[in-house]
Write an enzyme that holds these catalytic residues in place. Structure first.
Site, PDB file in Angstrom:
ATOM      1  N   CYS A  10       0.817  -1.200   0.000  1.00  0.00           N
ATOM      2  CA  CYS A  10       0.000   0.000   0.000  1.00  0.00           C
ATOM      3  C   CYS A  10       0.853   1.253   0.000  1.00  0.00           C
ATOM      4  CB  CYS A  10      -0.899  -0.005   1.224  1.00  0.00           C
ATOM      5  SG  CYS A  10      -1.798  -1.544   1.388  1.00  0.00           S
ATOM      6  N   GLY A  60      -1.421   1.068  -4.890  1.00  0.00           N
ATOM      7  CA  GLY A  60      -2.667   0.400  -4.538  1.00  0.00           C
ATOM      8  C   GLY A  60      -3.855   1.135  -5.116  1.00  0.00           C
ATOM      9  N   ASN A 100       1.476   0.170   5.648  1.00  0.00           N
ATOM     10  CA  ASN A 100       1.959  -0.495   4.441  1.00  0.00           C
ATOM     11  C   ASN A 100       2.857  -1.638   4.882  1.00  0.00           C
ATOM     12  OD1 ASN A 100       4.657   0.223   2.165  1.00  0.00           O
ATOM     13  ND2 ASN A 100       3.037  -1.255   1.913  1.00  0.00           N
ATOM     14  N   GLY A 101       2.550  -2.838   4.430  1.00  0.00           N
ATOM     15  CA  GLY A 101       3.397  -3.970   4.785  1.00  0.00           C
ATOM     16  C   GLY A 101       2.584  -5.161   5.196  1.00  0.00           C
ATOM     17  N   TYR A 110      10.639  -2.764  -8.870  1.00  0.00           N
ATOM     18  CA  TYR A 110       9.298  -2.640  -9.445  1.00  0.00           C
ATOM     19  C   TYR A 110       8.386  -1.608  -8.797  1.00  0.00           C
ATOM     20  CZ  TYR A 110       4.483  -3.973 -10.529  1.00  0.00           C
ATOM     21  OH  TYR A 110       3.174  -3.950 -10.879  1.00  0.00           O
TER      22      TYR A 110
HETATM   23  P1  AMP Z   1       4.105 -12.534 -14.249  1.00  0.00           P
HETATM   24  O1  AMP Z   1       3.237 -12.171 -15.397  1.00  0.00           O
HETATM   25  O2  AMP Z   1       3.376 -13.320 -13.207  1.00  0.00           O
HETATM   26  O3  AMP Z   1       5.386 -13.211 -14.651  1.00  0.00           O
HETATM   27  O4  AMP Z   1       4.508 -11.180 -13.498  1.00  0.00           O
HETATM   28  C1  AMP Z   1       5.473 -10.338 -14.028  1.00  0.00           C
HETATM   29  C2  AMP Z   1       4.895  -8.991 -14.320  1.00  0.00           C
HETATM   30  O5  AMP Z   1       4.165  -8.482 -13.197  1.00  0.00           O
HETATM   31  C3  AMP Z   1       5.997  -7.987 -14.616  1.00  0.00           C
HETATM   32  O6  AMP Z   1       5.603  -7.243 -15.756  1.00  0.00           O
HETATM   33  C4  AMP Z   1       6.078  -7.131 -13.379  1.00  0.00           C
HETATM   34  O7  AMP Z   1       6.270  -5.780 -13.738  1.00  0.00           O
HETATM   35  C5  AMP Z   1       4.769  -7.321 -12.665  1.00  0.00           C
HETATM   36  N1  AMP Z   1       4.935  -7.581 -11.218  1.00  0.00           N
HETATM   37  C6  AMP Z   1       5.926  -8.219 -10.622  1.00  0.00           C
HETATM   38  N2  AMP Z   1       5.723  -8.301  -9.283  1.00  0.00           N
HETATM   39  C7  AMP Z   1       4.554  -7.689  -9.028  1.00  0.00           C
HETATM   40  C8  AMP Z   1       3.791  -7.434  -7.862  1.00  0.00           C
HETATM   41  N3  AMP Z   1       4.199  -7.849  -6.674  1.00  0.00           N
HETATM   42  N4  AMP Z   1       2.634  -6.759  -7.986  1.00  0.00           N
HETATM   43  C9  AMP Z   1       2.215  -6.360  -9.188  1.00  0.00           C
HETATM   44  N5  AMP Z   1       2.889  -6.573 -10.338  1.00  0.00           N
HETATM   45  C10 AMP Z   1       4.043  -7.234 -10.272  1.00  0.00           C
END
Ligand code: AMP
Length: 493
Positions: free
Chosen positions: A23, A49, A124-125, A264
């Site tokens: 968050c 979020g 957040n956490g 990210y």
């Molecule tokens: P995936 O499609 O499951 O391999 O997830 C990878 C994609 O999701 C990448 O484009 C990342 O930018 C994004 N991503 C990675 N970790 C997260 C996260 N915790 N929450 C939201 N998006 C994520």
């Protein structure tokens, strides 16, 4: 290791516990526009979020609270709503959640009346011992209104026998474990707290006579506030009578911020440890390019998550950077959709191949991370369908092999592609011609940290290494929910 009984499992299921939240938190003191500034801050933190948002303000006598589903701009841009949030002090929260309940009562900040006065809490956490604490509190007669671990903190504060609110808060944070950044408001005191390892981020800013707490510096920029410093790991900072005071109740430990903020989470323009997230990500791209072993016609980012790394990658190799994929900006982050089925749909809704720039080309496709492989699988196919000659995938972080318990939404180990497949198998699965991840050494090098040199900070990098600063003691089922002992202590400090 304590065995988890059937009874406890049933109990946990019945709570429908929502443990995974990434968050954004914000708070401001001593300002006639406190709630409007908080709305702006939350708007800048929207990427953290999008499920719900809320603001609690204090007008010197009374607290006011507004909580809504959806985006900040859709809810807190209206004067009517802000008028309900009068007062010179306000805190706010953007909520992200994955599975489980999506109800108004889970939207923060939470508020409670204690014998030392009211208190609002934005978190957040993720607490790694909240189930244990919750069970104990329930046994002692506490009644929970939400399924969020944050409510546990509110109960612990309310239950403390200490007189002053700050002491009650310190009592509470001695009992909780995990990754947390808290922004709290009690009468005319604004409080910011960061967990003992500083896993989750929290910074302090100043706007004339007002102090600001926020998850990221981009929320300071939007209101024209100046960055002062990070809230340190394990530090309780409180703003009382317009003065900043600090207490460090925990034994001194090395800060270990979450590496995923760099990879990210943080907005590219946010400053982390002196540099923008954009700079770190560009450097990840440069290191990835150094480790790359193929030639190609064009470098294509997965927008927007792969943009910064792809820029670094293409600049280092002197190759053309092309927008081979076009993003529809009116769709939220892919992960925001709760089920795998919807998530897959989400990718199609969000991205389309830019045929004219990729037809007949040998492409290096760059993304920041690969989790379940859903994104890469869809996009590689999309690029081939649009006429790409070859698609080589390069990921600007190492293989994610271990789930997170500190507030980042990672799936269970079972669903983490790199935890279960070799590089070649993942490459086959996503349908790419070749696949490479940034090495752990390359990642640290890109950040200017040298893992061998003890003077450099170490990050919370368990995603790649399995090195958890706060050790899970009990696990339930497939890692999705951790049952952690109250007595678990952090080890690698
Ligand atoms: P995936 O499609 O499951 O391999 O997830 C990878 C994609 O999701 C990448 O484009 C990342 O930018 C994004 N991503 C990675 N970790 C997260 C996260 N915790 N929450 C939201 N998006 C994520």
């Amino acid at each position: 290791m304590k065995k988890i009984t059937k009874k406890l499992k049933k109990k946990l299921k019945s709570y429908n516990l929502k443990l995974k939240e990434e968050c954004g938190v914000f708070g401001v003191s001593n300002n006639t526009d406190a709630s409007a500034l908080t709305a702006l801050g939350l708007h800048a933190l929207q990427h953290r979020g999008q499920e719900g948002c809320g603001i609690v303000s204090f007008d010197g006598k009374k607290y006011h609270s507004e909580k809504r589903f959806g985006l900040v701009g859709d809810n807190f841009s209206k004067e009517k709503v802000l008028k309900n949030l009068s007062g010179n002090y306000a805190i706010g929260h953007n909520r992200y959640s994955t599975t489980g309940e999506n109800t108004l009562r889970n939207i923060q900040p939470f508020f409670a009346d204690t014998n030392a006065g009211g208190i609002g809490v934005a978190h957040n956490g993720n607490l790694t011992n909240s189930i244990t604490l919750r069970n104990k509190l329930v046994e002692d007669g506490a009644i929970f209104h939400t399924t969020s671990d944050t409510e546990t903190i509110v109960h612990l504060i309310a239950k403390s026998k200490r007189n002053k609110t700050i002491d009650k808060i310190i009592d509470a944070i001695f009992q909780i474990q995990g990754g947390y950044a808290l922004v709290m408001l009690t009468q005319n005191i604004l409080i910011g707290v960061r967990d003992p390892f500083g896993i989750r981020p929290l910074v302090i800013g100043k706007l004339k006579d007002s102090y600001v707490f926020t998850s990221e510096t981009c929320a300071l920029d939007i209101i024209g506030a100046k960055f002062i410093r990070d809230v340190e790991n394990g530090e309780v900072v409180f703003i009382e009578n317009n003065e900043l005071k600090s207490i460090k109740p925990f034994p001194l430990r090395k800060v270990r911020p979450c590496v995923f903020e760099y990879i990210y989470f943080a907005r590219p323009d946010s400053i982390l440890n002196g540099k923008s997230a954009y700079e770190y990500r560009k450097n990840f791209g440069i290191e990835l390019a150094k480790e790359n072993n193929i030639d190609a016609d064009i470098i294509v980012p997965v927008p927007d998550s792969g943009n910064s790394a792809a820029i670094g990658f293409s600049q280092h190799l002197g190759k053309n950077f092309e927008l081979g994929l076009i993003r529809n900006h009116y769709v939220g982050r892919t992960f925001i959709e709760p089920s795998q089925k919807i998530r897959s749909l989400g990718v199609k809704l969000k991205l389309n191949a830019n045929k004219s720039s990729i037809k007949g080309k040998k492409i290096i496709l760059i993304d920041d991370s690969l989790v379940r492989g859903t994104t890469s699988y869809k996009i590689v196919k999309m690029l081939y369908d649009a006429g790409a000659k070859e698609v080589h995938v390069r990921i600007a972080c190492p293989e994610i092999r271990y789930p997170d318990f500190y507030g980042v939404d990672t799936p269970t180990k079972k669903e983490l592609l790199a935890a279960n497949k070799t590089n070649d198998e993942i490459c086959d699965y996503i349908g790419a011609k070749s696949l490479k991840f940034l090495s752990i050494e390359g990642m640290y090098k890109a950040m200017g940290f040298d893992k061998r040199n003890e003077t450099y900070p170490q990050l919370t990098d368990h995603y790649f290494t399995g090195d958890y600063p706060v050790k899970p003691i009990d696990k339930l089922g497939d890692d999705k929910i951790t049952q952690l002992s109250l007595l678990s202590t952090a080890s690698n400090n």
